[in-house]
Design a protein around this motif. Structure first.
Motif, PDB file in Angstrom:
ATOM      1  N   GLU A 139      30.455  47.933  35.755  1.00 49.22           N
ATOM      2  CA  GLU A 139      29.793  46.697  36.231  1.00 49.22           C
ATOM      3  C   GLU A 139      30.264  45.869  37.308  1.00 49.22           C
ATOM      4  O   GLU A 139      31.371  45.445  37.249  1.00 49.22           O
ATOM      5  CB  GLU A 139      29.397  45.882  34.989  1.00 49.22           C
ATOM      6  CG  GLU A 139      28.499  46.181  33.921  1.00 49.22           C
ATOM      7  CD  GLU A 139      28.287  45.172  32.561  1.00 49.22           C
ATOM      8  OE1 GLU A 139      26.987  45.173  32.201  1.00 49.22           O
ATOM      9  OE2 GLU A 139      29.203  44.334  32.441  1.00 49.22           O
ATOM     10  N   ARG A 140      29.672  45.787  38.271  1.00 44.00           N
ATOM     11  CA  ARG A 140      29.846  44.941  39.398  1.00 44.00           C
ATOM     12  C   ARG A 140      29.041  43.667  39.271  1.00 44.00           C
ATOM     13  O   ARG A 140      27.868  43.824  39.361  1.00 44.00           O
ATOM     14  CB  ARG A 140      29.791  45.677  40.859  1.00 44.00           C
ATOM     15  CG  ARG A 140      30.123  44.587  41.722  1.00 44.00           C
ATOM     16  CD  ARG A 140      30.259  45.302  43.259  1.00 44.00           C
ATOM     17  NE  ARG A 140      29.178  46.331  43.584  1.00 44.00           N
ATOM     18  CZ  ARG A 140      29.668  47.600  44.188  1.00 44.00           C
ATOM     19  NH1 ARG A 140      30.748  48.152  44.345  1.00 44.00           N
ATOM     20  NH2 ARG A 140      28.576  48.228  44.535  1.00 44.00           N
ATOM     21  N   ILE A 141      29.670  42.661  38.888  1.00 45.14           N
ATOM     22  CA  ILE A 141      29.363  41.344  38.778  1.00 45.14           C
ATOM     23  C   ILE A 141      29.336  40.373  39.871  1.00 45.14           C
ATOM     24  O   ILE A 141      30.430  39.965  40.080  1.00 45.14           O
ATOM     25  CB  ILE A 141      29.542  40.581  37.198  1.00 45.14           C
ATOM     26  CG1 ILE A 141      29.472  41.918  36.207  1.00 45.14           C
ATOM     27  CG2 ILE A 141      28.928  39.498  36.988  1.00 45.14           C
ATOM     28  CD1 ILE A 141      30.160  41.512  34.860  1.00 45.14           C
ATOM     29  N   ASN A 142      28.304  40.042  40.549  1.00 44.64           N
ATOM     30  CA  ASN A 142      28.381  38.954  41.428  1.00 44.64           C
ATOM     31  C   ASN A 142      27.897  37.623  40.774  1.00 44.64           C
ATOM     32  O   ASN A 142      26.920  37.227  40.712  1.00 44.64           O
ATOM     33  CB  ASN A 142      27.480  39.154  42.637  1.00 44.64           C
ATOM     34  CG  ASN A 142      27.987  38.125  43.892  1.00 44.64           C
ATOM     35  OD1 ASN A 142      28.034  37.156  43.748  1.00 44.64           O
ATOM     36  ND2 ASN A 142      27.805  38.753  45.072  1.00 44.64           N
ATOM     37  N   LEU A 143      28.997  36.647  40.365  1.00 48.27           N
ATOM     38  CA  LEU A 143      28.798  35.417  39.771  1.00 48.27           C
ATOM     39  C   LEU A 143      28.206  34.269  40.736  1.00 48.27           C
ATOM     40  O   LEU A 143      27.350  33.695  40.067  1.00 48.27           O
ATOM     41  CB  LEU A 143      30.278  34.967  39.369  1.00 48.27           C
ATOM     42  CG  LEU A 143      30.681  35.612  38.400  1.00 48.27           C
ATOM     43  CD1 LEU A 143      32.332  35.212  38.136  1.00 48.27           C
ATOM     44  CD2 LEU A 143      30.113  35.739  36.953  1.00 48.27           C
ATOM     45  N   ASP A 144      28.286  34.649  41.907  1.00 45.60           N
ATOM     46  CA  ASP A 144      27.602  33.414  42.888  1.00 45.60           C
ATOM     47  C   ASP A 144      26.133  33.351  42.941  1.00 45.60           C
ATOM     48  O   ASP A 144      25.443  32.726  43.166  1.00 45.60           O
ATOM     49  CB  ASP A 144      28.225  33.505  44.381  1.00 45.60           C
ATOM     50  CG  ASP A 144      29.720  33.296  44.246  1.00 45.60           C
ATOM     51  OD1 ASP A 144      30.256  32.336  43.335  1.00 45.60           O
ATOM     52  OD2 ASP A 144      30.511  33.649  45.099  1.00 45.60           O
ATOM     53  N   ASN A 145      25.711  34.916  43.228  1.00 48.41           N
ATOM     54  CA  ASN A 145      24.289  35.284  43.209  1.00 48.41           C
ATOM     55  C   ASN A 145      23.565  35.744  41.864  1.00 48.41           C
ATOM     56  O   ASN A 145      22.319  35.877  41.880  1.00 48.41           O
ATOM     57  CB  ASN A 145      23.742  35.962  44.218  1.00 48.41           C
ATOM     58  CG  ASN A 145      24.431  37.392  44.146  1.00 48.41           C
ATOM     59  OD1 ASN A 145      24.703  37.705  43.145  1.00 48.41           O
ATOM     60  ND2 ASN A 145      24.404  37.917  45.465  1.00 48.41           N
ATOM     61  N   SER A 146      24.522  35.795  40.707  1.00 40.09           N
ATOM     62  CA  SER A 146      24.020  36.109  39.477  1.00 40.09           C
ATOM     63  C   SER A 146      23.470  37.494  39.376  1.00 40.09           C
ATOM     64  O   SER A 146      22.348  37.885  38.559  1.00 40.09           O
ATOM     65  CB  SER A 146      23.136  35.165  39.012  1.00 40.09           C
ATOM     66  OG  SER A 146      23.517  33.796  38.657  1.00 40.09           O
ATOM     67  N   LYS A 147      23.727  38.533  40.251  1.00 42.33           N
ATOM     68  CA  LYS A 147      23.297  39.703  40.251  1.00 42.33           C
ATOM     69  C   LYS A 147      24.485  40.703  39.570  1.00 42.33           C
ATOM     70  O   LYS A 147      25.788  40.606  39.521  1.00 42.33           O
ATOM     71  CB  LYS A 147      23.244  40.202  41.538  1.00 42.33           C
ATOM     72  CG  LYS A 147      22.292  39.275  42.639  1.00 42.33           C
ATOM     73  CD  LYS A 147      20.918  39.652  41.786  1.00 42.33           C
ATOM     74  CE  LYS A 147      19.650  38.729  42.732  1.00 42.33           C
ATOM     75  NZ  LYS A 147      18.499  38.944  42.118  1.00 42.33           N
ATOM     76  N   VAL A 148      23.972  41.626  38.846  1.00 40.78           N
ATOM     77  CA  VAL A 148      24.873  42.725  38.212  1.00 40.78           C
ATOM     78  C   VAL A 148      24.289  44.053  38.779  1.00 40.78           C
ATOM     79  O   VAL A 148      23.381  44.320  38.784  1.00 40.78           O
ATOM     80  CB  VAL A 148      24.595  42.614  36.814  1.00 40.78           C
ATOM     81  CG1 VAL A 148      25.409  43.790  35.888  1.00 40.78           C
ATOM     82  CG2 VAL A 148      24.965  41.182  36.300  1.00 40.78           C
ATOM     83  N   GLU A 149      25.194  45.021  39.033  1.00 42.80           N
ATOM     84  CA  GLU A 149      25.125  46.238  39.251  1.00 42.80           C
ATOM     85  C   GLU A 149      25.829  47.341  38.249  1.00 42.80           C
ATOM     86  O   GLU A 149      26.765  46.952  38.112  1.00 42.80           O
ATOM     87  CB  GLU A 149      25.493  46.686  40.771  1.00 42.80           C
ATOM     88  CG  GLU A 149      24.784  46.373  41.896  1.00 42.80           C
ATOM     89  CD  GLU A 149      25.437  46.633  43.199  1.00 42.80           C
ATOM     90  OE1 GLU A 149      25.003  47.605  43.623  1.00 42.80           O
ATOM     91  OE2 GLU A 149      26.400  45.928  43.704  1.00 42.80           O
ATOM     92  N   GLN A 150      25.159  48.104  37.521  1.00 39.26           N
ATOM     93  CA  GLN A 150      25.757  48.982  36.542  1.00 39.26           C
ATOM     94  C   GLN A 150      25.790  50.344  37.063  1.00 39.26           C
ATOM     95  O   GLN A 150      24.676  50.848  37.438  1.00 39.26           O
ATOM     96  CB  GLN A 150      25.043  48.793  35.224  1.00 39.26           C
ATOM     97  CG  GLN A 150      24.974  47.460  34.677  1.00 39.26           C
ATOM     98  CD  GLN A 150      24.319  47.342  33.310  1.00 39.26           C
ATOM     99  OE1 GLN A 150      23.143  47.863  33.083  1.00 39.26           O
ATOM    100  NE2 GLN A 150      24.894  46.786  32.492  1.00 39.26           N
ATOM    101  N   PHE A 151      26.944  50.981  37.152  1.00 35.44           N
ATOM    102  CA  PHE A 151      27.194  52.471  37.509  1.00 35.44           C
ATOM    103  C   PHE A 151      27.229  53.242  36.399  1.00 35.44           C
ATOM    104  O   PHE A 151      28.216  53.007  35.548  1.00 35.44           O
ATOM    105  CB  PHE A 151      28.359  52.407  38.581  1.00 35.44           C
ATOM    106  CG  PHE A 151      28.199  51.594  39.724  1.00 35.44           C
ATOM    107  CD1 PHE A 151      27.690  52.395  40.926  1.00 35.44           C
ATOM    108  CD2 PHE A 151      28.495  50.412  39.688  1.00 35.44           C
ATOM    109  CE1 PHE A 151      27.429  51.770  42.316  1.00 35.44           C
ATOM    110  CE2 PHE A 151      28.159  49.711  40.900  1.00 35.44           C
ATOM    111  CZ  PHE A 151      27.628  50.333  42.033  1.00 35.44           C
ATOM    112  N   HIS A 152      26.181  53.850  35.794  1.00 32.37           N
ATOM    113  CA  HIS A 152      26.348  54.861  34.689  1.00 32.37           C
ATOM    114  C   HIS A 152      26.945  56.163  34.998  1.00 32.37           C
ATOM    115  O   HIS A 152      26.415  57.088  35.778  1.00 32.37           O
ATOM    116  CB  HIS A 152      24.946  55.004  34.211  1.00 32.37           C
ATOM    117  CG  HIS A 152      24.324  53.720  33.899  1.00 32.37           C
ATOM    118  ND1 HIS A 152      24.870  52.816  32.659  1.00 32.37           N
ATOM    119  CD2 HIS A 152      23.336  52.978  34.421  1.00 32.37           C
ATOM    120  CE1 HIS A 152      24.208  51.690  32.862  1.00 32.37           C
ATOM    121  NE2 HIS A 152      22.952  51.981  33.909  1.00 32.37           N
TER     122      HIS A 152
END
Length: 282
Positions: A139-152
């Protein structure tokens, strides 16, 4: 030592050089690099690329995901070979495909020199060394813009492959409550102080003497002297090994250095709707 410090002190030469990753087989290229400043982040990625450009991912690296991801993140040619194209990307419920020619190399956490883990309990610390695991999500979690990318990633026929990417929001993440709390914890010093347990179990260097280790408890009033100088903020990473996480009232937030072998562990517990820091290990 400060007056009123409620600590049991054990003096020793401070040599806290822990395992840099979850395995003992991290590529030599990553071991030889150091990250100290923002500018050196780019140097790390570029140097890693040069050192690993012509190397193949070792067969042994597919046994444990942590060995694989260091190679995958640092080797452009092998990264392309370990992605199932056309790659499915799901965003806001909509699917699209990314072709081999349009893929851009992703160095993941290599560019920041450390990675983080968010665990529910200490038993999950053993998962990175479980060779039976065949599915991992980064998971790449951008706390500033509340976005999450999940690489499966799935291990198929003995090889780890990136199968899909899912883009969502922190609100839809299994760790949404903790992530929302943590973002405020690292950006609001007043809130941080309010989010400390009455006594925080501490193990780490004496702020007055780096060659002395302290073990004991600290109070909120003593926190400024012991608080980590640079808690991860902005973009953080999490690795989920095999199992899908469920909501829990405890989170162990771990930071592991890629090049310097250092490790930090923070334990938070939730009572009602409020998270509290209960333990810090540096």
């Amino acid at each position: 030592m400060r007056k009123g410090l409620f600590l049991v002190v054990f003096a020793c030469v401070f040599a806290m050089f822990w395992t840099a990753g979850c395995t003992d087989k991290k590529p030599a290229a990553a071991d030889s690099l150091a990250v100290d400043t923002l500018s050196s982040d780019t140097v790390l990625a570029d140097t890693l690329e040069e050192l690993m450009a012509d190397q193949s991912i070792p067969v042994a690296a597919d046994e444990l995901f942590d060995d694989f991801i260091f190679n995958f993140a640092g080797n452009r040619k092998q990264q392309i070979r370990r992605i199932l194209f056309p790659l499915t990307v799901v965003e806001n419920g909509q699917k699209r495909s990314v072709s081999r020619n349009s893929w851009k190399t992703d160095h993941f956490f290599m560019e920041q020199g450390f990675y983080t883990l968010i665990l529910d309990d200490r038993k999950q610390m053993a998962l990175p060394k479980d060779t039976s695991i065949s599915r991992v999500t980064v998971e790449r979690i951008n706390l500033d813009n509340s976005k999450v990318e999940q690489f499966h990633f799935d291990r198929t026929a003995g090889k780890w492959m990136l199968k899909s990417i899912e883009k969502s929001t922190v609100a839809n993440n299994d760790n949404s409550s903790f992530l929302t709390f943590y973002h405020r914890f690292v950006t609001d010093t007043v809130f941080q102080m309010q989010s400390l347990n009455d006594f925080v179990t501490f193990s780490g260097p004496n702020p007055d003497d780096d060659f002395e280790e302290l073990v004991g408890e600290i109070t909120p009033e003593q926190w400024p002297a012991f608080a980590p100088a640079d808690l991860p903020s902005g973009t953080i990473y999490n690795i989920i090994y095999g199992e899908k996480r469920v909501g829990s009232t405890q989170k162990i937030f771990m930071l592991r250095g890629i090049s310097n072998g250092q490790e930090m562990e923070m334990t938070f517990k939730k009572s009602g709707s409020q998270w509290k820091l209960t333990k810090l290990v540096e």
